[in-house]
Every structure is written in structure tokens, then in C-alpha cells.
Enzyme design. Structure first.
Site, PDB file in Angstrom:
ATOM      1  N   LYS A   1      -9.335  44.139  29.113  1.00 39.36           N
ATOM      2  CA  LYS A   1      -7.929  43.895  28.752  1.00 39.36           C
ATOM      3  C   LYS A   1      -7.436  42.734  29.603  1.00 39.36           C
ATOM      4  CE  LYS A   1      -4.562  45.541  26.180  1.00 39.36           C
ATOM      5  NZ  LYS A   1      -4.585  46.210  24.873  1.00 39.36           N
TER       6      LYS A   1
ATOM      7  N   ASP B   1      -2.028  41.964  21.634  1.00 42.14           N
ATOM      8  CA  ASP B   1      -1.372  43.205  22.073  1.00 42.14           C
ATOM      9  C   ASP B   1       0.118  42.856  22.097  1.00 42.14           C
ATOM     10  OD1 ASP B   1      -1.985  46.022  23.373  1.00 42.14           O
ATOM     11  OD2 ASP B   1      -0.463  45.163  24.667  1.00 42.14           O
TER      12      ASP B   1
HETATM   13  P1  NDP Z   1       4.449  43.868  19.452  1.00 38.17           P
HETATM   14  O1  NDP Z   1       4.702  42.885  20.522  1.00 38.17           O
HETATM   15  O2  NDP Z   1       4.147  43.406  18.086  1.00 38.17           O
HETATM   16  O3  NDP Z   1       5.665  44.901  19.348  1.00 38.17           O
HETATM   17  C1  NDP Z   1       6.045  45.658  20.454  1.00 38.17           C
HETATM   18  C2  NDP Z   1       7.278  46.457  20.089  1.00 38.17           C
HETATM   19  O4  NDP Z   1       7.571  47.382  21.125  1.00 38.17           O
HETATM   20  C3  NDP Z   1       8.521  45.603  19.939  1.00 38.17           C
HETATM   21  O5  NDP Z   1       9.387  46.203  19.013  1.00 38.17           O
HETATM   22  C4  NDP Z   1       9.105  45.641  21.341  1.00 38.17           C
HETATM   23  O6  NDP Z   1      10.492  45.389  21.414  1.00 38.17           O
HETATM   24  C5  NDP Z   1       8.807  47.052  21.746  1.00 38.17           C
HETATM   25  N1  NDP Z   1       8.655  47.117  23.209  1.00 38.17           N
HETATM   26  C6  NDP Z   1       7.772  46.431  23.971  1.00 38.17           C
HETATM   27  N2  NDP Z   1       7.951  46.698  25.269  1.00 38.17           N
HETATM   28  C7  NDP Z   1       8.970  47.570  25.320  1.00 38.17           C
HETATM   29  C8  NDP Z   1       9.628  48.241  26.378  1.00 38.17           C
HETATM   30  N3  NDP Z   1       9.264  48.036  27.650  1.00 38.17           N
HETATM   31  N4  NDP Z   1      10.637  49.096  26.061  1.00 38.17           N
HETATM   32  C9  NDP Z   1      10.995  49.296  24.760  1.00 38.17           C
HETATM   33  N5  NDP Z   1      10.411  48.683  23.715  1.00 38.17           N
HETATM   34  C10 NDP Z   1       9.416  47.842  23.995  1.00 38.17           C
HETATM   35  O7  NDP Z   1       3.250  44.775  20.020  1.00 38.17           O
HETATM   36  P2  NDP Z   1       2.267  45.742  19.228  1.00 38.17           P
HETATM   37  O8  NDP Z   1       2.953  46.338  18.076  1.00 38.17           O
HETATM   38  O9  NDP Z   1       1.004  45.007  19.026  1.00 38.17           O
HETATM   39  O10 NDP Z   1       1.959  46.857  20.329  1.00 38.17           O
HETATM   40  C11 NDP Z   1       2.723  48.059  20.448  1.00 38.17           C
HETATM   41  C12 NDP Z   1       1.915  49.095  21.195  1.00 38.17           C
HETATM   42  O11 NDP Z   1       0.691  49.357  20.497  1.00 38.17           O
HETATM   43  C13 NDP Z   1       1.480  48.714  22.616  1.00 38.17           C
HETATM   44  O12 NDP Z   1       1.460  49.881  23.425  1.00 38.17           O
HETATM   45  C14 NDP Z   1       0.070  48.214  22.431  1.00 38.17           C
HETATM   46  O13 NDP Z   1      -0.695  48.289  23.612  1.00 38.17           O
HETATM   47  C15 NDP Z   1      -0.416  49.199  21.376  1.00 38.17           C
HETATM   48  N6  NDP Z   1      -1.589  48.776  20.618  1.00 38.17           N
HETATM   49  C16 NDP Z   1      -1.567  47.623  19.895  1.00 38.17           C
HETATM   50  C17 NDP Z   1      -2.681  47.249  19.170  1.00 38.17           C
HETATM   51  C18 NDP Z   1      -2.681  46.059  18.274  1.00 38.17           C
HETATM   52  O14 NDP Z   1      -3.650  45.908  17.511  1.00 38.17           O
HETATM   53  N7  NDP Z   1      -1.661  45.227  18.276  1.00 38.17           N
HETATM   54  C19 NDP Z   1      -3.945  48.036  19.241  1.00 38.17           C
HETATM   55  C20 NDP Z   1      -3.813  49.285  19.942  1.00 38.17           C
HETATM   56  C21 NDP Z   1      -2.680  49.603  20.635  1.00 38.17           C
HETATM   57  P3  NDP Z   1      11.030  43.991  22.012  1.00 38.17           P
HETATM   58  O15 NDP Z   1      10.822  42.999  20.917  1.00 38.17           O
HETATM   59  O16 NDP Z   1      12.456  44.234  22.352  1.00 38.17           O
HETATM   60  O17 NDP Z   1      10.188  43.717  23.231  1.00 38.17           O
END
Ligand code: NDP
Length: 453
Positions: free
Chosen positions: A126, A166
Site C-alpha cells: 500500500k 484508493d
Molecule cells: P474516494 O476518494 O473515491 O471516495 C472516498 C469517499 O469517502 C468520499 O465521499 C470522501 O468524502 C469520503 N471520506 C474520505 N475520507 C473521509 C473521512 N475522513 N471522513 C468522512 N468521509 C471521508 O475513495 P474510494 O471510494 O476509492 O475508497 C473508499 C473506501 O474504500 C476506503 O476505505 C478505501 O480504502 C476502500 N477501498 C477502495 C478500493 C477501491 O478500489 N477504490 C478497494 C478496496 C477498498 P470527501 O470527498 O469529503 O473526502
């Protein structure tokens, strides 16, 4: 906590001070693995746990770049190459101001087990940076990505370490980093996944994590003779994982009723339909706006701001049978978990990594609801990354239907493997133990075969 777990954790904490998310991730795994170590003294003799908590390599570097005003900015980049026993390091890059070594290590550690569960030949890694893409121009994001890759390129490669996206890293960032990698190495190779479709990407990769989490939930529901039809789904986040989780819920006849971002959340009791979902996708992926704009467009829905200092998040009190946390780590605490269960939720499938705190997880386990931990439930993303690597190696592209079918099969297998393993080790229905033990066994056996390296 048993005294063996306690003693092990004391050493981990002493050696890795301040890395609280990492401690949390290790503790959960170690607790699950105690019965395995009792049954298999060979793992104890080989110091398997001690070796697995130590990354094979940690790379940390300076990322200087120029903003649109010509000022120099400096961020920190890192890549944790955790374990390569069963394949090249594989795992995403996260760009978010909260990124630190403890967070990247927790994610890398979990990735080792998750990748093992997919049955594909991928080790775990990672990386990321404390860079915040929010509010930056495309030009600034490109400048940062190019500088980040100007160091990372010497550590990665299609047979060595293959990063992906991510939080904060989507198609735009992968494109800028791939371009810089190719310029520096003169190699057009599958060094990153999540690439654009016309330059080596795989169909269904953007959808994979969200779809996978819903497929996993569907399998859990089936064990009780149920389906998604007519069920309300509480979804957090509004990024990549949340959007495609909502899309699959809709396809299966369920009703997504919430989305959130770090400022607040919306509740739409009428349900988020295809048209509303494409509004959210455009809002988040193109306009890069805030979720609160949803209620301007759809005034029947309600928006509520969240206070990160409060003792609970009212999002998790919204009634619904299924919850799909898809934002970030520790977004569901013990109060939130209690509120979910109290308001009728009996199926939680984690799209995010470690979104539930340990006492929140205990609430789910003690309530005997269907609880799919991130390691298993969100493995669809990396699984399709693995399929992207296969297509790159063969220089072919599979159809959408082919990739989706493989993803679906992989999620069914992961569910079955976790379910069976949990039963075999005396904790039927406990997918946490099932995922940790099944993920561990494959990696540990490979490490035994490969000797003390
Ligand atoms: P994105 O950046 O596309 O979206 C993240 C979302 O979560 C946004 O809506 C963001 O809001 C919100 N968010 C992020 N940080 C915070 C926080 N500290 N508090 C509240 N809301 C928050 O990321 P992903 O959708 O790719 O990832 C989301 C989760 O899924 C993560 O935990 C990631 O590790 C996990 N994941 C992702 C994978 C992938 O293929 N993308 C694979 C496996 C797991 P804002 O815009 O306000 O920051």
C-alpha cells in the site's frame, strides 16, 4: 484479551509507537489466529506472525511540486511493500491529508490477507501521500503525480509491485502517474491498475469494489434465504466504492437511501434511482462538488452536516436492513453500531477498509447479524486489478460480461471460504475469523515453502 495476544501486542506497540490504526488491524488478526497457532506449532516455530507483521520494505520520500501560483509545495510519499510470498506487491495509493505511516501500514497489512483470499497470485502493499487533491486544479494534481512517480518508479514494476487507486486516487491520478512512469522507464507495461480503457485498463475495474461488496452481502443474505429485493441500503461515502455499491444495489432490486462525504450526509427516503445516481457520479467525478448539492437538485431529500467530534454519526441511525460503509476507517463506532442494529440493520458489508472500530465489530458479532469485514467484502476491487494484470500480460481485453462474471465468482468463493473456515475453527457465522484465518493460511504456507527470507 488472552495473555498470548497481550504479550504479542505489547511488542508490536513498543516497536511501532503512535501507529494506532496499525495496532488495531494487527490485534484483530492476532486474536483470530490464536486457535490456528495452537493447532499448527509449525507456524509458531517459524515465527510466522512476527514475520508477517513486519513489512518486507518501507520506502518514504520527498515529493516537491509547484502550485499554480508558482510556489513550491512539499509532501511526503510512501510505499509499504508488505509481503510478496504469493505474488508481486499489490495494493492502492491513497492521497489524503490524514495519510501517515501507521495508516499505510494498516492498509498494507490488511491487503496481504485480502489478496490471499481472492485466490489470485498477488502479494500485499500500500502507499500514498498526505497530498490533498481537494480544491487543486488538474494542473496541480498532474504536477504532484509526476513528482510522486519520479521517485516511486524505481521501486515498482509489473512483476514486482503494482499500485492502484484508493481514496483520492482515481482514473485521473492513475493516468498522470502512468504517463510519468512510461516517460521515465520507456516501458509500456501493466505497472498500475485502474488504467483508462484505451490504454490497458480493464472493464469493470471502476465498478469492482462496490459491486463486490454487494455481491458479498447478497451471499450473506442468501444464508438466511433472503435477497436485496425491497431492502433499504445505508451507504456512506459518495466516491468510487459508494457509487458502484449503489448501482449494484439498484440492479438487485434494493433501495439505496443515503450518501455522505466528510462534511455531511443526505437521506433520500424515495430512494436513489438511476437518474439520481448519475447526478451524484457527475457531481463527484466531474464537478468535484459536495454531496449537500444533492438536496438542491432533489428537494425531497434531507441533508445533515456531521460533527467529527460527536460521539456518534446520525447517518448510522437511518433505518435500513443493509449497511454498506464505503468512506473510510473507523467511521462506525460502538454507538453507531448499536444504532444500526437498533434501527433494523442485520447485514453489514464493508466496502471501506476497517470502517468499524473493534467495539463496534463486537456489537455486530454479539448481535449475530451478518457482518462481512472489509478484508473479505471489499476484495472485489483488487480481484479485478488482478484480472487487469492478467489481461495486460496476455495483451488482450475481456468483455464486460466476462470480467463481471469472474468478479461475481470470486466474491462467491471468498464468501464460501470465509464461511467454511469460520466453521472449521469453531466460530460459525464469524466472517472476521473466517477471513483472517483463510487469508493467513495460504500466505503462511507459501512462506514456509520459501524458507527464512
Ligand atoms: P474516494 O476518494 O473515491 O471516495 C472516498 C469517499 O469517502 C468520499 O465521499 C470522501 O468524502 C469520503 N471520506 C474520505 N475520507 C473521509 C473521512 N475522513 N471522513 C468522512 N468521509 C471521508 O475513495 P474510494 O471510494 O476509492 O475508497 C473508499 C473506501 O474504500 C476506503 O476505505 C478505501 O480504502 C476502500 N477501498 C477502495 C478500493 C477501491 O478500489 N477504490 C478497494 C478496496 C477498498 P470527501 O470527498 O469529503 O473526502
Amino acid at each position: 484479551m488472552s495473555s498470548a495476544v497481550d504479550a504479542f501486542m505489547q511488542e508490536v506497540i513498543a516497536k511501532n509507537p503512535e501507529q494506532k490504526e496499525f495496532h488495531q488491524a494487527v490485534q484483530e488478526v492476532v486474536e483470530s489466529l490464536m486457535p490456528v497457532l495452537e493447532r499448527h506449532p509449525e507456524y509458531r516455530k517459524a515465527k510466522m506472525l512476527e514475520r508477517m507483521v513486519e513489512p518486507e520494505r518501507v520506502i518514504m520520500f520527498r515529493v516537491p511540486w509547484r502550485d499554480d501560483q508558482g510556489n513550491i509545495q512539499v509532501n511526503r510519499g510512501m510505499r509499504v511493500e508488505y509481503n510478496s510470498a504469493i505474488g508481486p506487491y499489490k495494493g492502492g495509493l491513497r492521497f489524503h491529508p490524514s495519510v501517515n505511516l501507521g495508516i499505510i501500514k494498516f492498509l498494507g497489512f490488511e491487503q496481504v490477507f485480502k489478496n490471499s483470499l481472492t485466490t489470485l497470485p498477488m502479494g500485499g502493499g500500500k502507499g500514498g501521500s498526505d497530498f490533498d487533491p481537494k480544491g487543486k486544479s488538474d494542473n496541480e494534481v498532474m504536477s504532484f503525480c509526476q513528482s510522486f512517480m519520479s521517485e516511486l518508479f524505481r521501486h515498482i514494476g509489473q512483476n514486482c509491485d503494482v499500485p492502484a487507486g484508493d481514496i483520492g486516487v482515481g482514473g485521473r491520478e492513475i493516468g498522470f502517474m502512468f504517463g510519468q512512469y512510461k516517460k521515465l522507464t520507456r516501458q509500456f507495461e501493466g505497472v498500475l491498475t485502474g488504467k483508462g480503457l484505451n490504454w490497458g485498463g480493464s472493464l469493470i475495474r471502476p465498478e469492482a469494489t462496490g459491486y463486490g461488496a454487494v455481491y458479498f452481502a447478497e451471499e450473506m443474505l442468501k444464508t438466511r434465504g433472503e435477497s436485496f429485493a425491497g431492502k433499504r441500503a445505508i451507504i456512506s461515502g459518495s466516491g468510487n466504492v459508494a457509487q458502484f455499491a449503489a448501482e449494484k444495489v439498484l440492479q438487485l432490486g434494493g433501495r439505496p437511501v443515503t450518501f455522505s462525504d466528510s462534511s455531511g450526509f443526505i437521506v433520500d427516503d424515495d430512494g436513489v434511482n438511476e437518474e439520481k445516481l448519475s447526478f451524484v457520479m457527475n457531481l463527484k467525478n466531474v464537478k468535484r462538488g459536495r454531496i449537500k448539492e444533492y438536496v438542491t437538485k432533489y428537494p425531497n431529500a434531507k441533508y445533515q452536516e456531521t460533527d467529527p467530534k460527536a460521539d456518534h454519526n446520525p447517518l448510522w441511525s437511518v433505518p435500513g436492513e443493509v449497511a454498506l460503509p464505503s468512506a473510510t476507517q473507523n467511521e462506525i463506532n460502538v454507538n453507531d453500531a448499536n444504532n444500526l442494529v437498533k434501527n433494523g440493520c442485520y447485514c453489514v458489508s464493508e466496502g471501506a477498509n476497517m470502517p468499524t472500530t473493534p467495539d463496534g465489530v463486537n456489537v455486530f458479532l454479539e448481535s449475530k447479524i451478518l457482518y462481512g469485514p472489509g478484508k473479505a467484502a471489499n476484495a472485489g476491487g483488487v480481484a479485478v486489478s488482478g484480472l487487469e494484470m492478467s489481461q495486460n500480460s496476455m495483451r488482450i481485453g475481456w468483455t464486460r460480461e466476462e470480467v463481471d462474471r469472474k468478479l461475481h465468482d470470486i466474491m462467491i468463493n471468498i464468501h464460501e471460504n470465509c464461511r467454511k473456515t469460520a466453521e472449521e475453527y469453531g466460530t460459525p457465522g464469524n466472517y472476521v475469523n473466517g477471513a483472517n484465518i483463510a487469508g493467513f493460511l495460504k500466505v503462511a504456507d507459501a512462506m514456509l515453502d520459501q524458507g527464512c527470507v
